[in-house]
Design a protein around this motif. Structure first.
Motif, PDB file in Angstrom:
ATOM      1  N   UNK A   1      -6.207   0.982   3.169  1.00 20.29           N
ATOM      2  CA  UNK A   1      -4.762   1.116   3.276  1.00 20.29           C
ATOM      3  C   UNK A   1      -4.098   0.705   1.972  1.00 20.29           C
ATOM      4  N   UNK A   2      -4.530  -0.402   1.403  1.00 21.82           N
ATOM      5  CA  UNK A   2      -3.969  -0.870   0.141  1.00 21.82           C
ATOM      6  C   UNK A   2      -4.175   0.125  -0.987  1.00 21.82           C
ATOM      7  N   UNK A   3      -5.335   0.806  -0.992  1.00 17.96           N
ATOM      8  CA  UNK A   3      -5.613   1.797  -2.025  1.00 17.96           C
ATOM      9  C   UNK A   3      -4.634   2.964  -1.944  1.00 17.96           C
ATOM     10  N   UNK A   4      -4.364   3.437  -0.730  1.00 15.90           N
ATOM     11  CA  UNK A   4      -3.412   4.539  -0.565  1.00 15.90           C
ATOM     12  C   UNK A   4      -1.995   4.118  -0.950  1.00 15.90           C
ATOM     13  N   UNK A   5      -1.632   2.901  -0.605  1.00 15.89           N
ATOM     14  CA  UNK A   5      -0.301   2.411  -0.963  1.00 15.89           C
ATOM     15  C   UNK A   5      -0.160   2.293  -2.477  1.00 15.89           C
TER      16      UNK A   5
END
Length: 67
Positions: free
Chosen positions: A1-5
């Motif tokens: 999730x952090x990577x996409x954000x």
């Protein structure tokens, strides 16, 4: 999730508040949406109408980020 954000240039914060209440989340007025990373069933049980900002599950935010 952090990577996409990060890829989308979206700033995010990880906040541990224990049991969510409108008062606790109200301490963060600059946040546009909250993502509950615990049990997704809690999003159904907490009664979203009491909160001043949307509360999404990880699945919901991932669907939005994929668009």
């Amino acid at each position: 999730l952090g990577t996409l954000l990060n890829k989308g240039g979206i700033r995010y914060y990880a906040i541990n508040v224990g049991a969510m209440t409108p008062t606790k989340l109200g301490n963060y007025p600059d946040i546009d949406v909250f993502v509950l990373v615990g049990c997704p069933r809690l999003c159904v049980d907490i009664g979203r109408d009491e909160y001043f900002k949307p509360i999404l599950t990880c699945y919901e935010i991932l669907c939005l980020l994929q668009m």
